[in-house]
Every structure is written in C-alpha cells, then in structure tokens.
Design an enzyme around this catalytic site. Sequence first.
Site, PDB file in Angstrom:
ATOM      1  N   LYS A 211       0.834  -1.208   0.000  1.00  0.00           N
ATOM      2  CA  LYS A 211       0.000   0.000   0.000  1.00  0.00           C
ATOM      3  C   LYS A 211       0.863   1.251   0.000  1.00  0.00           C
ATOM      4  CE  LYS A 211      -3.648   0.098   2.662  1.00  0.00           C
ATOM      5  NZ  LYS A 211      -4.535   0.245   3.849  1.00  0.00           N
ATOM      6  N   GLU A 217      10.393  -5.552   3.580  1.00  0.00           N
ATOM      7  CA  GLU A 217      10.609  -6.859   2.959  1.00  0.00           C
ATOM      8  C   GLU A 217      10.156  -6.863   1.500  1.00  0.00           C
ATOM      9  OE1 GLU A 217       9.396  -7.657   7.331  1.00  0.00           O
ATOM     10  OE2 GLU A 217       8.859  -6.268   5.727  1.00  0.00           O
ATOM     11  N   GLY A 272      -4.813  -5.012   6.008  1.00  0.00           N
ATOM     12  CA  GLY A 272      -4.055  -5.969   5.203  1.00  0.00           C
ATOM     13  C   GLY A 272      -4.605  -7.378   5.252  1.00  0.00           C
ATOM     14  N   ARG A 273      -4.963  -7.845   6.435  1.00  0.00           N
ATOM     15  CA  ARG A 273      -5.439  -9.225   6.572  1.00  0.00           C
ATOM     16  C   ARG A 273      -6.877  -9.388   6.096  1.00  0.00           C
ATOM     17  NH1 ARG A 273      -4.544  -6.633  11.136  1.00  0.00           N
ATOM     18  NH2 ARG A 273      -6.125  -6.391  12.765  1.00  0.00           N
ATOM     19  N   GLU A 358      -3.605 -11.779  14.415  1.00  0.00           N
ATOM     20  CA  GLU A 358      -3.284 -10.361  14.290  1.00  0.00           C
ATOM     21  C   GLU A 358      -4.486  -9.511  14.693  1.00  0.00           C
ATOM     22  OE1 GLU A 358      -0.291  -8.985  11.221  1.00  0.00           O
ATOM     23  OE2 GLU A 358      -2.092  -8.001  10.443  1.00  0.00           O
ATOM     24  N   HIS A 389      -1.162 -38.041  10.928  1.00  0.00           N
ATOM     25  CA  HIS A 389       0.110 -38.740  11.113  1.00  0.00           C
ATOM     26  C   HIS A 389       1.192 -37.794  11.602  1.00  0.00           C
ATOM     27  CE1 HIS A 389      -1.275 -42.512   9.182  1.00  0.00           C
ATOM     28  NE2 HIS A 389      -2.096 -41.681   8.562  1.00  0.00           N
ATOM     29  N   LYS A 514       9.808  -4.292  13.603  1.00  0.00           N
ATOM     30  CA  LYS A 514      10.254  -3.592  12.391  1.00  0.00           C
ATOM     31  C   LYS A 514      11.160  -2.409  12.744  1.00  0.00           C
ATOM     32  CE  LYS A 514       6.169  -4.488   9.487  1.00  0.00           C
ATOM     33  NZ  LYS A 514       5.083  -3.832   8.721  1.00  0.00           N
TER      34      LYS A 514
END
Length: 548
Positions: A211, A217, A272-273, A358, A389, A514
Amino acid sequence: MTSYDPDGLTSTPAWGQLKDHFADSGQAHLRDLFGRDARRGQEYNVSALGLYFDYSKQRVTKETIELLIDLAEQRQLRDRTEAMFNGEHINVTEDRAVLHTALRLPRTATLEVDGQDVVGDVNDVLDKMGAFANRVRDGEWVGSTGKPIKTVINIGIGGSDLGPVMAHEALRDYTKREMDFRYVSNVDGTDIYEATRDLAADETLFIVSSKTFTTQETMTNAHSARDWVVSQLGDKADIAKHFVAVSTNAEGVSGFGIDTANMFGFWDWVGGRYSMDSAIGLSTMIAIGPDGYSELLAGFHEMDEHFRTAPLAENIPALMGLFGVWNRDFLGCATVAVLPYEQYLKRFPAYLQQLTMESNGKHVTLSGTDVTYDTGPVYWGEPGTNGQHSFYQLIHQGTSIIPCDFLFFTHPLNKVPAVDAPDHHDLLVANALAQAAALAFGKTAEEVAAEGVAADVVPHKVMKGNRPSSMFVADKLDPRTLGKLVAMYEHAVFTEGVIWGIDSFDQWGVELGKVLAKKIVPVLVDGKEDASLDSSTLTLAARYRSEQ
C-alpha cells in the site's frame, strides 16, 4: 440502547451467569451430553448458504447457547455490526472505518463514507483489474520482447501475500493452467532466488503489492526482482512491461519504474489481513479470470448479509465467535486447530493464523485498559489426512484441550480411480468424521480392556475424549464457496472482538520488531554502535559481523 462499553464484559449479567453455569454443568462430558439427548446430532446445527455447520460436538447445552446469545446482545453485537457495515470509525487507534465488506457490495449498492461513495470507487478498481487481467490471460499484454506472459509473481508480505497464496492454492482447479503463479514474501534471499531461478524475464510479470510502497521486505524483494529483469533484458525501460503495482503511493511507484497507469489502488479502510478481495487479489483475478473473481466476491457478500441479518441462534459466524469465547475463557483452551479435509485448502490454516491472531491478539480493551480475561487463541493446522500422522496424537491424548474446526466437501474436484481400494473421497470423509467422533467420545479403560489389551498397557490406550470440535460441510470447493468460508471466519473474529471489547483491526504488535530491525541493520553492515540496544543483541550482531 446505552453506548458500547469495551471494559464492561465481566460486569454483564450474562458473564456472571455463564460463570455459574460453567461451575454447575460446564464440564459435562460429550458422552453424557449425547447420551441425554438422542437427537443432539440432528438439532445442534445450522444450514445456510449451502454450508452445514454441525456444532453438536462443542461442549455446550441449549442453556449455554442461550446465555452466550444473551452475552452477545448485552455486548451490543448487532449495533457494533451495523457500525462496521455503515463505515463508522470502529478502528479507534487509527481512527479508521473498517469496510472490507464494501469490497464485495453489488454494483447497485451505495455507501457513503466521509462524503465519498466507496462502492463506485471499488468498482472503478475492479473494472481496471478486470481489463488488465483479461489482457494478460489473452496474451494481449506482452513483455519487452513481444512474448506473452507465462509466469506471474506476486511480491508482498502478510495480508499482501497470505490471501493471494491461499486463494490460488484453494482455486487451483479453476486457474488458467497454461500460466504459472508464484509468490514471494520472505526477505530471505532464497525466496526470490527460487521464484526466479528457472524463468525467462521476458515472459514474467511481477505484481508488487505494498500500500505504501515502503514495506521493507516487499521493496527489498521488488528491487532484487527489478535487478534480475534488467540483468536479463538490459534496459531499465523494460521494467514497465514486467512490473505492475498494487499501491497508493504513485510517486514511489513511478520512481521504481512502473507506469502509474498500471497501479491498482485500495484504501486505508481495508486492513491488510482483510484485503484479499481488494486489488491485492489481482494475481487471483488473473489466475481464475474476472468471472471467477466475481463469484468469489459474491460468496463474500452472501456471508456478509447472513451475518448481518440472521438471528443469532441461526447465525454461523456469530455462533462460531461465541463458541470461541466459551472455549477460550471458560474451558481455558489456548489454541484452535483448523483441519480442512481438502488438499486444495492446504494454505487455509496459515491464512487464518494472520486473520485471527493479528486481529484478536490484544491485551487491552478499546479504551486502553488491561483485559482481565483471555483473548485471541493460537490458530494452526494442516490438511487432513496429513495431520493425523503428525500432531493428532497430542490432540487426542495431550494434556491441553484443543478445539478443532473440521471441514470437508461432499463432492471432490478430482475423481481419482481407486483400484482394489476404497474410493479416495469416501476414505477422506470417513477420516474426518472418525477423528471428530474420536475426539468427542474417546475410549474408556473398560473399552480398552474389553479388547484384550494387557493391563499395564491399558492406560496408554485410553482416550479421554471430551475434545470439542465443529464440522463444516459444503458441496464443493469453488470461488463462491471460498468467499463464504473466508467471510465466515472474518465475522467470527469480529464477534469475538466485540465480546472482548478489543480493537480487532489494528496491529501495533507488528511494528516494534520492524523499528528495531531498522536500528540493527547499520550495526550489522557498518559496525556502528547503538547504546540503546541490549548487550545480547549487540553481542549477536558482533558475532554475525565477524563472520562476514
């Protein structure tokens, strides 16, 4: 109606009644609950929108449900829901509206927020996305050498990555199979290296999803991708044919070398999520086509309307959220396992990790007061039958009670012949049903001994049961159903947040690391001293630097 009091949870009558109810009967075993009610399996469920929600194996009674619904009413869930849908600034710490639901409103709808019709804005972006997606899918958009695009790589992180990755995996059966879709998120150089190592730059398109166009990153990976393109094609002018942006920072996008005509925007009222159905879903739209994307949005909207209008006793997301509060604060369950019996949903648990943790991983209420009860649990999981398993041993016999969300579809997308063996899908569904039953009812020492097991081994084979679970059933996995499932969890998370009185839409806990990382980089690169850093961090940084 009185104003919403985020700090008032434990003083509501329903909270006190739930505490008394739990002390009296809240620890009843599921064996007994089913034994007392022969029709429990037929009655403790909701069907809506083609989804079947069986909550009969939750550790609740009708009284529990009535009290939880009373709690939702006393915590003004309906009013808070309307506030969200109407664009009120319920994200109080950032003074923002929370309007992911506006991303999937019909074109004929109108919704003004701060004097602006957001539905028109959303559809302008969707139309732009659709036109671009069709150009890429049809081979009209070509790279710098005139070749059509074969590979699309989405570069993002968090909500700019997890949603697109999950959606692509979930809807792979509906994608344009002649194209390859890849996703880069980790700042670890291995991620971008492996994504590009076997590709031709002139047939590759990158979508840079940030955005602000400053996410560390994402921009580190984007610059490495740009260098890779230029190293193969030799001209910085080629960047514009191989990069587009999902961003609101036109200056940053242009400075990177991307034509702002190929910039797709979204808004600060999209967290964002909660953004996989915004322009962040551009890679999804290219993969499944604009028509498939419209189906995805329609599924989201159907669940939005169900959550907004259905009575709480028949409201799937609201009940999910209320059971979540019951399991967390009364049964003391610290985690939830999400167990889709559908291989295409292999990234669904990872997507839900961000959505849930979050959102509700908060230790203060909306007013900034420390909570006196537990909030967001840890979400995790894997597809069945793989998880059986791996970690199901702990779910069945461990000392922690872990509520489970099971999910299966009545019709597989791929019917695979099974010669001299059970049908693949029959076996898959049988396992889902078996695991939920085993978790609920377990196996007593008497039942184990009756099988002739040696006395000294009997304790090791006892399954205590009484592990709560929910079962979700749908016809088949398609774009519309995926939209319903994601929105279902979105609104369940919101319901929990309203009950707990927390802000489910900020994420300040993401920021501190961050900030510290930016301070540490100069220490690693240049050896600069920073007295504000602790001795452990400085010692580790020095050790790293000494090995370079």
